[in-house]
Motif scaffolding. Structure first.
Motif, mmCIF file in Angstrom:
data_model
loop_
_atom_site.group_PDB
_atom_site.id
_atom_site.type_symbol
_atom_site.label_atom_id
_atom_site.label_comp_id
_atom_site.label_asym_id
_atom_site.label_seq_id
_atom_site.Cartn_x
_atom_site.Cartn_y
_atom_site.Cartn_z
ATOM 1 N N LEU A 94 -14.357 2.500 2.705
ATOM 2 C CA LEU A 94 -13.258 3.352 2.266
ATOM 3 C C LEU A 94 -12.290 2.560 1.396
ATOM 4 C CD1 LEU A 94 -11.376 5.886 2.416
ATOM 5 C CD2 LEU A 94 -10.460 4.911 4.535
ATOM 6 N N THR A 95 -11.866 3.195 0.303
ATOM 7 C CA THR A 95 -10.801 2.659 -0.537
ATOM 8 C C THR A 95 -9.752 3.752 -0.705
ATOM 9 O OG1 THR A 95 -12.311 1.225 -1.770
ATOM 10 C CG2 THR A 95 -10.183 1.700 -2.781
ATOM 11 N N GLU A 96 -8.481 3.398 -0.509
ATOM 12 C CA GLU A 96 -7.419 4.379 -0.693
ATOM 13 C C GLU A 96 -6.247 3.749 -1.431
ATOM 14 O OE1 GLU A 96 -6.473 5.847 3.188
ATOM 15 O OE2 GLU A 96 -5.347 4.083 3.757
ATOM 16 N N TYR A 97 -5.532 4.575 -2.201
ATOM 17 C CA TYR A 97 -4.417 4.078 -2.994
ATOM 18 C C TYR A 97 -3.457 5.224 -3.264
ATOM 19 C CZ TYR A 97 -7.686 6.007 -6.406
ATOM 20 O OH TYR A 97 -8.569 6.822 -7.065
ATOM 21 N N GLY A 98 -2.166 4.899 -3.318
ATOM 22 C CA GLY A 98 -1.161 5.927 -3.524
ATOM 23 C C GLY A 98 0.243 5.376 -3.420
ATOM 24 N N GLY A 99 1.166 6.202 -2.904
ATOM 25 C CA GLY A 99 2.558 5.807 -2.836
ATOM 26 C C GLY A 99 3.159 6.025 -1.463
ATOM 27 N N GLU A 100 4.304 5.386 -1.226
ATOM 28 C CA GLU A 100 5.015 5.500 0.036
ATOM 29 C C GLU A 100 6.512 5.513 -0.221
ATOM 30 O OE1 GLU A 100 4.082 2.073 2.382
ATOM 31 O OE2 GLU A 100 5.264 0.719 1.124
ATOM 32 N N ALA A 101 7.255 6.096 0.700
ATOM 33 C CA ALA A 101 8.717 6.112 0.600
ATOM 34 C C ALA A 101 9.298 6.122 2.006
ATOM 35 C CB ALA A 101 9.200 7.334 -0.179
ATOM 36 N N GLU A 102 10.501 5.546 2.151
ATOM 37 C CA GLU A 102 11.141 5.471 3.464
ATOM 38 C C GLU A 102 12.658 5.552 3.328
ATOM 39 O OE1 GLU A 102 10.383 2.730 7.278
ATOM 40 O OE2 GLU A 102 11.390 1.663 5.652
ATOM 41 N N LEU A 103 13.256 6.310 4.211
ATOM 42 C CA LEU A 103 14.707 6.352 4.361
ATOM 43 C C LEU A 103 15.031 5.861 5.763
ATOM 44 C CD1 LEU A 103 17.607 7.142 3.561
ATOM 45 C CD2 LEU A 103 17.107 9.446 4.420
ATOM 46 N N ALA A 104 15.799 4.795 5.858
ATOM 47 C CA ALA A 104 16.148 4.208 7.152
ATOM 48 C C ALA A 104 17.657 4.220 7.335
ATOM 49 C CB ALA A 104 15.620 2.782 7.256
ATOM 50 N N VAL A 105 18.090 4.599 8.524
ATOM 51 C CA VAL A 105 19.504 4.619 8.873
ATOM 52 C C VAL A 105 19.736 3.611 9.988
ATOM 53 C CG1 VAL A 105 21.415 6.013 9.711
ATOM 54 C CG2 VAL A 105 19.673 7.058 8.240
#
Length: 423
Positions: A249-260
């Protein structure tokens, strides 16, 4: 006159008395320049710490405090948290807890190791552990490297989904060599920004029993912004895995995070990830290629010598062959706590996952429940951050009866060396 100011006067006087008291002895076999060396040593944080420890060993607590105080005053930027923590413990032994609390507040909570905090508690009693300063959290390099031996019951079917037919499945235990490593780096950009990058990998290769091996690799890189009590980050993510040395398996993409960042050294995070997946062996007739979306919420907190983390997430996978797509929920949690000196700890981890595969005309509906849990105890060895860890695990997969798939369970055990470094 408050106790902090009183201590500073006494400390300065003690330093002067210590130098004059030493003068006759130095006059016999040393030059006046060596006295200057003794004084200047207190200007270097590392040497000041060594000198203060020697003074404390000789019973001169005031002299030790004066040495550390001089280092703090003359070189505040170069002073490490270890120097200030040692000063806090000295202040408590000198019954000046008011100044000790003030000095402790100047230290980012992330900079305090569990062993160092135990020493502070021993000297000062029940002082609150400093909170993590958002701006400094996870700066520099952080990581873990582990290697060891693993045993798994029914290793032969760990990565297989079998039909529930009498005598069709052969169960076989096995032993493997296991290794893993990851490193996360983070650096500040300007007044509010930061950049981050991470790399990780794991390998498991059988040495007895069924011939099974797998390797996984993943990485992330991105940028973020820190506000007052929160941070927002986004970047690219990807991964690759092999089974029995063949690409899987190969996977690729994006991520985002909001931390308080919350009170009490806690952190609440909302995180999302979307990646495209390419499975080796996919064809026009049967393909698992598609897009996976994962969105979740987690909570982290450290309370004294105990840290814990738990959360939940929603998953959705679309696939070119409809029935290999799915939607599901996952819950997870972990706890790590130091239970004895000089840093012996227990570690607990568990995850529960429910998945419903997409219905496709002519095929029966399929759903599954997966459970994985692990408990371990670690003992420090040789140097700071290196531990010998023994663990036990339990894996469980259950399918709906209509699917025709066989359930799976396995008990495992590990003995490994684990090295944690950085913050």
């Amino acid at each position: 006159m408050n106790s902090g100011r009183s201590l500073r006067i006494l400390s300065t006087a003690a330093l002067g008395m210590a130098i004059f008291a030493a003068a006759p002895a130095f006059a016999q076999d040393s030059s006046e320049a060596e006295l200057d060396v003794l004084i200047e040593r207190s200007l270097t944080p590392g040497d000041a710490l060594d000198l203060a420890r020697k003074q404390e060993g000789e019973g001169d607590l005031l002299g030790a405090a004066a040495t550390i105080e001089r280092a703090l005053l003359t070189n505040p930027e170069g002073t490490t948290s270890k120097v200030r923590l040692y000063y806090v413990a000295l202040l408590c032994r000198l019954d000046d807890k008011q100044t000790a609390r003030s000095e402790l507040g100047k230290i980012n909570g992330l900079s305090i190791g569990n062993g160092e905090w135990s020493a502070i508690q021993s000297a000062c009693g029940d002082l609150p552990r400093p909170p993590v300063t958002p701006r400094r959290e996870r700066q520099g390099l952080t990581g873990e490297v582990a290697i060891g031996l693993a045993y798994d019951s029914d290793l032969a079917n760990a990565l297989l989904v079998n039909f529930d037919l009498p005598g069709a499945v052969v169960r076989e235990d096995g032993a493997s060599v296991y290794g893993s490593a990851y490193v996360l780096g983070r650096t500040l950009i300007g007044r509010r920004g930061f950049a981050y990058a991470g790399l990780g990998g794991a390998t498991k290769n059988s040495i007895a029993g069924p011939d099974l091996s797998f390797q996984t690799f993943d990485g992330q890189v991105g940028f973020g912004f820190e506000g007052d009590g929160f941070e927002l980050s986004a970047g690219f993510t990807g991964g690759h895995s092999l089974i029995s040395s063949d690409p899987f398996l190969t996977e690729y993409g994006g991520e985002a995070e909001l931390a308080v960042v919350l009170a009490g050294d806690a952190r609440l995070s909302v995180r999302g990830e979307i990646v495209h997946q390419d499975y080796m062996g996919s064809t026009a007739i049967f393909s698992r290629d598609g897009t996976r979306i994962d969105a979740g919420l987690d909570y982290q907190r450290r309370d004294g010598l105990t840290s814990y983390w738990f959360g939940a997430s929603f998953e959705k996978k679309t696939s070119e062959t409809a029935r290999t797509g799915y939607r599901g929920l996952r819950g997870f949690g972990s706890l790590r706590s130091v239970i004895a000196e000089p840093g012996t700890y227990v570690s607990l981890y568990g995850t529960l996952r429910y998945v419903e595969y997409e219905d496709e005309a002519g095929f029966v509906p399929v759903n599954e429940v997966r459970w994985y849990s692990r408990a371990a105890i670690g003992i420090p060895v040789l140097t700071n951050g290196l531990n010998l860890e023994a663990g036990a695990s339990y894996s469980w997969r259950v399918y709906n009866q209509a699917s025709g798939f066989q359930n799976y369970k396995s008990v495992g055990g590990e003995l490994r060396l684990v090295w944690n470094f950085g913050n």
